[in-house]
Scaffold this active site. Structure first.
Site, PDB file in Angstrom:
ATOM      1  N   THR A 244       0.719  -1.214   0.108  1.00 14.39           N
ATOM      2  CA  THR A 244      -0.107   0.001   0.073  1.00 14.39           C
ATOM      3  C   THR A 244       0.916   1.288   0.065  1.00 14.39           C
ATOM      4  O   THR A 244       1.760   1.220   0.757  1.00 14.39           O
ATOM      5  CB  THR A 244      -0.920  -0.067   1.436  1.00 14.39           C
ATOM      6  OG1 THR A 244      -1.708  -1.205   1.171  1.00 14.39           O
ATOM      7  CG2 THR A 244      -1.779   1.217   1.136  1.00 14.39           C
ATOM      8  N   CYS A 331      31.413   4.696  13.633  1.00 13.41           N
ATOM      9  CA  CYS A 331      31.336   3.671  14.763  1.00 13.41           C
ATOM     10  C   CYS A 331      30.987   2.410  14.253  1.00 13.41           C
ATOM     11  O   CYS A 331      29.804   2.194  13.849  1.00 13.41           O
ATOM     12  CB  CYS A 331      30.419   4.383  15.757  1.00 13.41           C
ATOM     13  SG  CYS A 331      30.810   4.462  17.142  1.00 13.41           S
TER      14      CYS A 331
END
Ligand code: PLP
Length: 407
Positions: A244, A331
């Site tokens: 949808t 990181c």
């Protein structure tokens, strides 16, 4: 106390929604909440009308036909659909894909996955300025090459690849050309038809639209390109992407595209002046400052700068209460890794770790830039004052063997 305004110079990570975009979206949450696939009542029609209009706006931004736009949840999904979908569709022709080491993880990780499914992938090196070597690209093409995937503009450095030349090489050898145009769309003129690009992925949230909506351009004529759906379901988006539709998001994407078409030149001129002012000021105030990547073929609002002998993450801590930007360190689970993009440009780990990416945006002011110049320069001087490495450098000691503490 007066509340301090936070300065946002991380527009390559995401942009704020333009208020005009939000305004266009609002009716589609409530009044026009229908399912765009509901063909037999006015709620569905209103939603579908909103989607159709947005499809035109988005197509126009990149010089495509609206029938060539497949809406997705973002650039990552569009890239997955393009690469996996093309591989599945064309693997009888060949299994070879060419990309570059400086591509976004969405491309690199998808290619890694395809390798486990039988694809052969060539990851091109880049030159020290971040541009791919065209001769190397052409030499890498084989009879089995079905697809070349090269981004228009890099997210970390802003470097713009020679898409017209790349396209000529692909055309000569009959390979399809896919481009991650996420950072370029809406910021610099992009015309996928004129450029001979067959698949192009982009996203609303990097161009002042909402998060969670993007698109894949799929060329329909000469050649008619097809990709195998990666999402099975109701057959939405001409069978290529079921689910949808995110109607408010798509309407916002459309509005963002329209605004970008209209305002990109003005924004680019203004922002390149501010960017250049920032870069020039650092060069004047500070020693040992390097700009990373080609400065001529570069996005107008981006600069990636290494402040030598200063660790970027630590430097950011000196001003991150007031200025938001990104460093050249990523990181990972255990440690700080230097940016693979900067490493691919040939920067050593230390230079990569000492870099900051400044990405300006539509809402950046000259005042923001002045404050950034002051705060970052003060931060660099402060870090260097405390740094034994800087002291050694000033004393003329060879630092090439010095290891940064993270390693
Ligand atoms: C942000 C970005 C993506 C991912 O876009 P999403 O919509 O967040 O999935 C892909 N490629 C580039 C170059 C990007 O900058």
């Amino acid at each position: 106390m007066e509340a301090k305004k936070l300065i946002y110079l991380d527009n390559n990570a995401t942009t704020p929604c333009d208020p005009r975009v939000v305004e266009a979206m609002l009716p589609y949450f409530t009044t026009h909440f229908g399912n765009a696939a509901s063909r037999n009542h006015p709620f569905g029609w209103a939603a579908e009308e909103g989607v159709d209009y947005a499809r035109e706006q988005v197509a126009q931004l990149i010089g495509a036909d609206s029938k060539e736009i497949i809406f997705t949840s973002g650039a990552t999904e569009a890239i997955n659909l393009a690469l996996k979908g093309a591989f599945e569709m064309y693997r009888k022709k060949g299994n070879h894909i060419i990309t570059a080491k400086t591509e976004h993880k969405a491309v690199l990780d998808t290619c890694k996955k395809l390798e486990t499914m039988g694809a052969e992938v060539t990851y091109l090196d880049v030159q020290p300025d971040g541009l791919i070597d065209l001769a190397q690209l052409e030499a890498a093409i084989t009879k089995k090459t079905i697809l070349v995937s090269i981004m228009w503009a890099n997210n970390e450095t802003g470097v713009i690849q020679p898409m017209a030349e790349i396209s000529k090489i692909c055309e000569k050898h009959g390979a399809l050309l896919m481009s991650d145009i996420t950072q370029a769309a809406g910021k610099v003129p992009v015309d996928v038809k004129k450029m001979g690009i067959h698949l192009a992925a982009f996203t609303a949230h990097k161009m002042y639209g909402p998060k969670g909506v993007g698109a894949l351009f799929v060329n329909r004529i000469k050649p008619r390109v097809k990709v195998t759906a990666q999402m099975d379901g109701g057959g939405h988006e001409r069978g290529m992407r079921s689910g949808t539709m995110n109607v408010p998001g798509i309407v916002g994407f459309g509005k963002a595209a329209e605004l970008a078409s209209r305002e990109m030149q003005r924004d680019a001129e203004r922002l390149s002046k501010l960017r250049d002012k920032l870069q020039k000021a650092f060069g004047e105030i500070l020693e040992e400052v390097v700009v990373n990547g080609n400065q001529e073929h570069r996005m107008p609002h981006v600069t990636n700068i290494s402040f030598k002998h200063v660790e970027g993450e630590g430097l950011m801590m000196t001003f991150n209460q007031k200025i938001a930007l990104s460093s050249g360190s990523a990181c990972t689970s255990a440690s700080l890794e230097p940016s693979y993009v900067l490493v691919a440009l040939g920067l050593g780990d230390d230079l990569a770790h000492s870099s900051l990416r400044f990405s300006l945006g539509r809402f950046t002011t000259e005042e923001d830039i002045d404050q950034t110049i002051a705060a970052v320069s003060a931060g660099v001087n402060h870090m260097r004052d405390l740094s034994p490495i800087w002291e050694m450098y000033k004393e003329g000691i060879d630092l090439s063997n010095v290891q940064w503490s993270e390693h």
